[in-house]
Design a protein around this motif. Structure first.
Motif, PDB file in Angstrom:
ATOM      1  N   LYS A 207       0.868  -1.190   0.000  1.00 46.18           N
ATOM      2  CA  LYS A 207       0.000   0.000   0.000  1.00 46.18           C
ATOM      3  C   LYS A 207       0.901   1.235   0.000  1.00 46.18           C
ATOM      4  O   LYS A 207       2.100   1.133   0.229  1.00 46.18           O
ATOM      5  N   GLU A 208       0.284   2.397  -0.203  1.00 52.42           N
ATOM      6  CA  GLU A 208       1.083   3.621  -0.289  1.00 52.42           C
ATOM      7  C   GLU A 208       1.503   4.118   1.091  1.00 52.42           C
ATOM      8  O   GLU A 208       0.695   4.197   2.005  1.00 52.42           O
ATOM      9  N   LEU A 209       2.797   4.420   1.228  1.00 54.50           N
ATOM     10  CA  LEU A 209       3.334   4.979   2.474  1.00 54.50           C
ATOM     11  C   LEU A 209       3.975   6.318   2.148  1.00 54.50           C
ATOM     12  O   LEU A 209       5.018   6.378   1.497  1.00 54.50           O
ATOM     13  N   ASN A 210       3.314   7.391   2.561  1.00 60.33           N
ATOM     14  CA  ASN A 210       3.828   8.741   2.291  1.00 60.33           C
ATOM     15  C   ASN A 210       4.667   9.224   3.461  1.00 60.33           C
ATOM     16  O   ASN A 210       4.164   9.324   4.580  1.00 60.33           O
ATOM     17  N   LEU A 211       5.930   9.536   3.204  1.00 52.76           N
ATOM     18  CA  LEU A 211       6.828   9.986   4.272  1.00 52.76           C
ATOM     19  C   LEU A 211       7.423  11.348   3.928  1.00 52.76           C
ATOM     20  O   LEU A 211       7.725  11.640   2.772  1.00 52.76           O
ATOM     21  N   PHE A 212       7.606  12.158   4.983  1.00 52.69           N
ATOM     22  CA  PHE A 212       8.096  13.529   4.789  1.00 52.69           C
ATOM     23  C   PHE A 212       9.533  13.563   4.270  1.00 52.69           C
ATOM     24  O   PHE A 212      10.404  12.860   4.800  1.00 52.69           O
ATOM     25  N   ILE A 213       9.747  14.446   3.289  1.00 53.43           N
ATOM     26  CA  ILE A 213      11.129  14.692   2.841  1.00 53.43           C
ATOM     27  C   ILE A 213      11.659  15.971   3.489  1.00 53.43           C
ATOM     28  O   ILE A 213      12.824  16.307   3.359  1.00 53.43           O
TER      29      ILE A 213
ATOM     30  N   ARG B 100      12.302  11.480   7.298  1.00 49.17           N
ATOM     31  CA  ARG B 100      11.484  10.265   7.456  1.00 49.17           C
ATOM     32  C   ARG B 100      11.532   9.428   6.168  1.00 49.17           C
ATOM     33  O   ARG B 100      11.555   8.214   6.212  1.00 49.17           O
ATOM     34  N   TYR B 101      11.527  10.123   5.022  1.00 52.58           N
ATOM     35  CA  TYR B 101      11.532   9.412   3.737  1.00 52.58           C
ATOM     36  C   TYR B 101      12.841   8.631   3.555  1.00 52.58           C
ATOM     37  O   TYR B 101      12.827   7.449   3.186  1.00 52.58           O
ATOM     38  N   ASP B 102      13.964   9.276   3.860  1.00 51.07           N
ATOM     39  CA  ASP B 102      15.259   8.578   3.726  1.00 51.07           C
ATOM     40  C   ASP B 102      15.384   7.434   4.735  1.00 51.07           C
ATOM     41  O   ASP B 102      15.975   6.400   4.441  1.00 51.07           O
TER      42      ASP B 102
ATOM     43  N   GLY C 288       5.350   0.969  -2.570  1.00 50.93           N
ATOM     44  CA  GLY C 288       4.435   1.932  -1.938  1.00 50.93           C
ATOM     45  C   GLY C 288       5.105   3.162  -1.354  1.00 50.93           C
ATOM     46  O   GLY C 288       4.417   4.101  -0.930  1.00 50.93           O
ATOM     47  N   LEU C 289       6.439   3.181  -1.301  1.00 45.81           N
ATOM     48  CA  LEU C 289       7.145   4.279  -0.625  1.00 45.81           C
ATOM     49  C   LEU C 289       7.100   5.556  -1.459  1.00 45.81           C
ATOM     50  O   LEU C 289       7.621   5.607  -2.565  1.00 45.81           O
ATOM     51  N   LYS C 290       6.435   6.583  -0.916  1.00 51.55           N
ATOM     52  CA  LYS C 290       6.287   7.851  -1.641  1.00 51.55           C
ATOM     53  C   LYS C 290       6.723   9.008  -0.743  1.00 51.55           C
ATOM     54  O   LYS C 290       6.625   8.933   0.477  1.00 51.55           O
ATOM     55  N   SER C 291       7.190  10.074  -1.382  1.00 53.28           N
ATOM     56  CA  SER C 291       7.602  11.247  -0.604  1.00 53.28           C
ATOM     57  C   SER C 291       6.473  12.271  -0.555  1.00 53.28           C
ATOM     58  O   SER C 291       5.670  12.368  -1.481  1.00 53.28           O
ATOM     59  N   CYS C 292       6.416  12.997   0.562  1.00 58.43           N
ATOM     60  CA  CYS C 292       5.455  14.102   0.670  1.00 58.43           C
ATOM     61  C   CYS C 292       6.074  15.181   1.554  1.00 58.43           C
ATOM     62  O   CYS C 292       7.166  14.999   2.103  1.00 58.43           O
ATOM     63  N   ARG C 293       5.366  16.284   1.689  1.00 60.10           N
ATOM     64  CA  ARG C 293       5.849  17.380   2.534  1.00 60.10           C
ATOM     65  C   ARG C 293       4.907  17.567   3.721  1.00 60.10           C
ATOM     66  O   ARG C 293       3.753  17.162   3.683  1.00 60.10           O
ATOM     67  N   GLN C 294       5.436  18.187   4.782  1.00 60.41           N
ATOM     68  CA  GLN C 294       4.619  18.401   5.989  1.00 60.41           C
ATOM     69  C   GLN C 294       3.296  19.086   5.669  1.00 60.41           C
ATOM     70  O   GLN C 294       2.266  18.743   6.235  1.00 60.41           O
TER      71      GLN C 294
END
Length: 291
Positions: free
Chosen positions: A184-190, A227-229, A244-250
């Motif tokens: 599934k998609e996991l959005n983590l902060f860059i 968090r993304y790294d 599923g690993l995706k980057s997002c912003r706060q």
């Protein structure tokens, strides 16, 4: 044997601390809701916000040292429940420092990197606090209040922590792993940076601080990372699918509590005392080896 009172023993950090400390101490651990048995440890149900109950524990156990980890540590909860969280995060903490002062025993307190606003990292112990949410504010008030009541307190600013799930608590990596395994998609902060350590490493730092520190100490890891790294290293070490690993912003995620962008800690003071966190890869590898 020396008696160590650990508050919040049913929490993630408290549980890891119990595992490590019981090798050298007779441990008494407190919990409020999450009843659990930890081998070789005396567990005590206690509402630490009730001063009488707190005093009774000190009188009954007669600890030779205290590590206070009990807290409401979810920033969003503290933001929406300010009075309830203030009672444990501030009032109980100051009362514990007072009781440790009355008994002249070592006291260590777990504060947080979130006492900073994230604009001037990496942060040293001498930098001014400037929290952006109630949780950080409560911890900053507790730090000052405890040191005022008992200057010998070791105020340990903790970073983001990860590690094996305990019987009653998880760290942030368990849901990450679950999501990635399910593809599934996991959005983590860059754009959010921390200096994370494992629960075991954090426990080692706390025991060191209890013995060697009066005043404020930072117990961050050696790597500043988003968090993304971190998610990317987790994928490699645990051999997970990265689909599923995706980057997002706060700004993409609505949260009750504001989040500082970069609260990475400069922990060179602790490193000089013998606190030596391994690389994140090695700490994650140790998790796999211990399973």
């Amino acid at each position: 044997m020396k008696k160590l009172l650990i508050t919040g023993a049913s929490g993630f950090l408290g549980w890891h601390l119990c595992q490590l400390a019981k090798q050298e101490w007779e441990i008494y651990g407190t919990y409020l809701f999450h009843s659990l048995e930890i081998p070789d440890i005396t567990m005590l149900k206690a509402d630490l916000t009730n001063f009488q109950e707190l005093q009774d524990i000190f009188n009954d156990v007669k600890p030779t040292a205290v590590i206070h980890t009990a807290a409401h540590s979810q920033p969003n909860f503290c933001q929406t429940h300010p009075e309830e969280s203030h009672a444990i995060n501030v009032t109980a903490s100051c009362n514990i420092a007072g009781l440790c002062a009355d008994n002249s025993i070592p006291c260590a307190f777990t504060s947080t990197d979130l006492v900073f606003d994230g604009l001037n990292a990496p942060y040293r112990e001498s930098d001014s606090v400037c929290p952006v949410n109630f949780y950080g504010e409560q911890k900053a008030i507790a730090e000052a209040g405890m040191l005022e009541r008992y200057p010998m307190t070791a105020v340990c600013r903790m970073p983001l922590m990860f590690g094996a799930a305990t019987p009653t608590a998880k760290s942030f990596i368990q849901p990450f792993i679950q999501t990635l395994k399910a593809e599934k998609e996991l959005n983590l902060f860059i754009d959010e940076f921390r200096t994370p350590v494992s629960g075991t490493t954090a426990a080692e730092g706390l025991l060191l601080a209890l013995e060697k520190v009066n005043g404020i100490i930072h117990l961050g890891g050696k790597e500043r990372i988003s968090r993304y790294d971190f998610g990317q290293i987790l994928v490699e070490v645990f051999q997970l699918s990265a689909i599923g690993l995706k980057s997002c912003r706060q700004q993409d995620v609505k949260m009750a509590a504001a989040r500082p962008a970069d609260v990475s800690l400069d922990s060179s003071k602790a490193f000089a005392l013998g606190y030596q966190p391994l690389s994140l890869r090695k700490q994650l590898q140790e998790l796999i080896n211990s399973q």
